[in-house]
Design a protein around this motif. Structure first.
Motif, PDB file in Angstrom:
ATOM      1  N   GLU A  73       0.838  -1.198   0.000  1.00 45.94           N
ATOM      2  CA  GLU A  73       0.000   0.000   0.000  1.00 45.94           C
ATOM      3  C   GLU A  73       0.872   1.246   0.000  1.00 45.94           C
ATOM      4  N   ASP A  74       1.909   1.248   0.820  1.00 49.28           N
ATOM      5  CA  ASP A  74       2.807   2.400   0.879  1.00 49.28           C
ATOM      6  C   ASP A  74       3.515   2.609  -0.457  1.00 49.28           C
ATOM      7  N   PHE A  75       3.977   1.524  -1.083  1.00 53.02           N
ATOM      8  CA  PHE A  75       4.702   1.626  -2.346  1.00 53.02           C
ATOM      9  C   PHE A  75       3.815   2.134  -3.475  1.00 53.02           C
ATOM     10  N   TRP A  76       2.627   1.558  -3.630  1.00 50.53           N
ATOM     11  CA  TRP A  76       1.767   1.852  -4.770  1.00 50.53           C
ATOM     12  C   TRP A  76       0.749   2.962  -4.521  1.00 50.53           C
ATOM     13  N   SER A  77       0.585   3.414  -3.286  1.00 47.47           N
ATOM     14  CA  SER A  77      -0.488   4.347  -2.958  1.00 47.47           C
ATOM     15  C   SER A  77      -0.343   5.701  -3.643  1.00 47.47           C
ATOM     16  N   LEU A  78      -1.462   6.191  -4.130  1.00 46.45           N
ATOM     17  CA  LEU A  78      -1.562   7.544  -4.678  1.00 46.45           C
ATOM     18  C   LEU A  78      -2.678   8.297  -3.949  1.00 46.45           C
ATOM     19  N   GLU A  79      -2.911   7.907  -2.703  1.00 46.47           N
ATOM     20  CA  GLU A  79      -4.015   8.486  -1.935  1.00 46.47           C
ATOM     21  C   GLU A  79      -3.886  10.004  -1.792  1.00 46.47           C
ATOM     22  N   ALA A  80      -2.668  10.503  -1.593  1.00 49.72           N
ATOM     23  CA  ALA A  80      -2.485  11.957  -1.472  1.00 49.72           C
ATOM     24  C   ALA A  80      -2.891  12.660  -2.767  1.00 49.72           C
ATOM     25  N   TRP A  81      -2.570  12.045  -3.908  1.00 49.30           N
ATOM     26  CA  TRP A  81      -2.972  12.620  -5.191  1.00 49.30           C
ATOM     27  C   TRP A  81      -4.483  12.535  -5.389  1.00 49.30           C
ATOM     28  N   PRO A  95      -7.831  10.468 -13.222  1.00 52.97           N
ATOM     29  CA  PRO A  95      -8.039   9.835 -11.919  1.00 52.97           C
ATOM     30  C   PRO A  95      -6.751   9.128 -11.480  1.00 52.97           C
ATOM     31  N   PHE A  96      -6.634   8.887 -10.199  1.00 48.87           N
ATOM     32  CA  PHE A  96      -5.498   8.154  -9.649  1.00 48.87           C
ATOM     33  C   PHE A  96      -5.973   6.812  -9.121  1.00 48.87           C
ATOM     34  N   HIS A  97      -5.173   5.791  -9.379  1.00 48.57           N
ATOM     35  CA  HIS A  97      -5.497   4.450  -8.911  1.00 48.57           C
ATOM     36  C   HIS A  97      -5.691   4.476  -7.399  1.00 48.57           C
ATOM     37  N   PRO A  98      -6.709   3.824  -6.856  1.00 47.84           N
ATOM     38  CA  PRO A  98      -7.508   2.756  -7.447  1.00 47.84           C
ATOM     39  C   PRO A  98      -8.800   3.210  -8.120  1.00 47.84           C
ATOM     40  N   ASP A  99      -8.983   4.514  -8.335  1.00 40.12           N
ATOM     41  CA  ASP A  99     -10.165   4.936  -9.078  1.00 40.12           C
ATOM     42  C   ASP A  99     -10.121   4.295 -10.466  1.00 40.12           C
ATOM     43  N   PRO A 100     -11.257   3.900 -11.026  1.00 38.77           N
ATOM     44  CA  PRO A 100     -11.278   3.224 -12.322  1.00 38.77           C
ATOM     45  C   PRO A 100     -10.524   4.012 -13.398  1.00 38.77           C
ATOM     46  N   TRP A 106       5.092   4.851 -12.058  1.00 46.11           N
ATOM     47  CA  TRP A 106       6.227   3.967 -12.285  1.00 46.11           C
ATOM     48  C   TRP A 106       7.566   4.691 -12.199  1.00 46.11           C
ATOM     49  N   GLY A 107       7.548   6.013 -12.068  1.00 44.89           N
ATOM     50  CA  GLY A 107       8.822   6.721 -11.966  1.00 44.89           C
ATOM     51  C   GLY A 107       8.658   8.205 -11.723  1.00 44.89           C
ATOM     52  N   HIS A 108       9.794   8.872 -11.582  1.00 44.82           N
ATOM     53  CA  HIS A 108       9.853  10.322 -11.412  1.00 44.82           C
ATOM     54  C   HIS A 108      11.205  10.803 -11.924  1.00 44.82           C
ATOM     55  N   ASP A 109      11.308  12.117 -12.148  1.00 40.75           N
ATOM     56  CA  ASP A 109      12.585  12.630 -12.655  1.00 40.75           C
ATOM     57  C   ASP A 109      13.197  13.652 -11.709  1.00 40.75           C
ATOM     58  N   GLU A 110      14.325  14.162 -12.099  1.00 39.41           N
ATOM     59  CA  GLU A 110      15.097  15.101 -11.279  1.00 39.41           C
ATOM     60  C   GLU A 110      14.388  16.430 -11.071  1.00 39.41           C
ATOM     61  N   HIS A 111      13.363  16.724 -11.860  1.00 37.40           N
ATOM     62  CA  HIS A 111      12.629  17.984 -11.743  1.00 37.40           C
ATOM     63  C   HIS A 111      11.257  17.788 -11.096  1.00 37.40           C
ATOM     64  N   SER A 112      11.096  16.664 -10.416  1.00 36.87           N
ATOM     65  CA  SER A 112       9.875  16.328  -9.677  1.00 36.87           C
ATOM     66  C   SER A 112       8.672  16.012 -10.549  1.00 36.87           C
ATOM     67  N   SER A 113       8.880  15.761 -11.830  1.00 37.65           N
ATOM     68  CA  SER A 113       7.782  15.263 -12.665  1.00 37.65           C
ATOM     69  C   SER A 113       7.554  13.805 -12.324  1.00 37.65           C
ATOM     70  N   GLU A 114       6.310  13.374 -12.426  1.00 30.20           N
ATOM     71  CA  GLU A 114       5.918  12.003 -12.116  1.00 30.20           C
ATOM     72  C   GLU A 114       5.498  11.302 -13.404  1.00 30.20           C
ATOM     73  N   TYR A 115       5.830  10.021 -13.515  1.00 29.11           N
ATOM     74  CA  TYR A 115       5.559   9.220 -14.708  1.00 29.11           C
ATOM     75  C   TYR A 115       4.591   8.101 -14.325  1.00 29.11           C
ATOM     76  N   TYR A 116       3.548   7.957 -15.151  1.00 22.86           N
ATOM     77  CA  TYR A 116       2.460   7.043 -14.819  1.00 22.86           C
ATOM     78  C   TYR A 116       2.051   6.196 -16.021  1.00 22.86           C
ATOM     79  N   PHE A 117       1.395   5.081 -15.703  1.00 17.18           N
ATOM     80  CA  PHE A 117       0.585   4.346 -16.662  1.00 17.18           C
ATOM     81  C   PHE A 117      -0.837   4.850 -16.487  1.00 17.18           C
ATOM     82  N   LEU A 118      -1.553   5.074 -17.584  1.00 18.02           N
ATOM     83  CA  LEU A 118      -2.973   5.387 -17.534  1.00 18.02           C
ATOM     84  C   LEU A 118      -3.710   4.081 -17.769  1.00 18.02           C
ATOM     85  N   ALA A 119      -4.189   3.493 -16.689  1.00 22.51           N
ATOM     86  CA  ALA A 119      -4.784   2.151 -16.717  1.00 22.51           C
ATOM     87  C   ALA A 119      -6.241   2.199 -17.145  1.00 22.51           C
ATOM     88  N   SER A 120      -6.489   2.754 -18.323  1.00 24.38           N
ATOM     89  CA  SER A 120      -7.868   2.964 -18.782  1.00 24.38           C
ATOM     90  C   SER A 120      -8.347   1.918 -19.783  1.00 24.38           C
TER      91      SER A 120
END
Length: 178
Positions: A73-81, A95-100, A106-120
């Motif tokens: 839960e700690d690793f995969w959680s996006l509850e704050a988002w 939406p952020f998982h676990p929302d449908p 899956w990652g982030h960069d040196e400028h605080s951008s976040e990288y995601y899969f869109l599980a749609s």
């Protein structure tokens, strides 16, 4: 014609500390926790290279071993988002998982951008990649995890807010110290 994963492996070479074997139990536990199957090329890449950094810029994440439910839960959680998105959908258009159909990080960069899969899509091979900047700018592109990384290396696909100096001339992958 080689796949994007094969091209990426040829570009990066053999990892210094190869993980070397599939972490089936880790992926099964993560997928059971998430309720979705993760993209095969992401799992294959991470099974070879493990968690680490592409050219010191893009940090790629994955669980490193079997985890308790609380650790998963700690690793995969996006509850704050998810909380931040409530009432601010204009700033957070996905939406952020676990929302449908939600984003899975899956990652982030040196400028605080976040990288995601869109599980749609029911097929994780059809998931899009979404990049979100710390200033609530969003970039969405089609293709798999390794397709996206190769297009970045080829200079063909990148979010406008990504560092223009990345990737550099010599591609490298540095595993995280475990």
């Amino acid at each position: 014609m080689p796949s994007a994963l094969e091209r990426l492996q040829a570009l990066l070479g053999e990892p210094e500390e190869a993980w070397g074997w599939p972490r089936r139990e880790v992926w099964e536990a993560s997928e059971q926790h998430l309720g979705v199957t993760l993209p095969a090329d992401y799992k294959a890449f991470m099974d070879v290279y493990g968690p680490g950094t592409l050219d010191g810029y893009l940090h790629l994440d994955r669980p490193t071993g079997l985890m308790t439910p609380a650790e998963l839960e700690d690793f995969w959680s996006l509850e704050a988002w998810r909380d931040a998105r409530r009432g601010c959908e204009d700033l957070y258009p996905f939406p952020f998982h676990p929302d449908p159909g939600g984003l899975i990080r899956w990652g982030h960069d040196e400028h605080s951008s976040e990288y995601y899969f869109l599980a749609s899509d029911p097929d994780p091979g059809n998931w899009e990649i979404v990049v979100g900047s710390e200033c609530a700018e969003w970039y969405r592109t089609s293709g798999t995890f390794t397709d996206f990384l190769m297009r970045c290396f080829d200079g063909l696909d990148r979010a406008p807010f990504m560092d223009r100096a990345w990737p550099g001339g010599d591609a490298s992958y540095e595993p995280f110290d475990m």
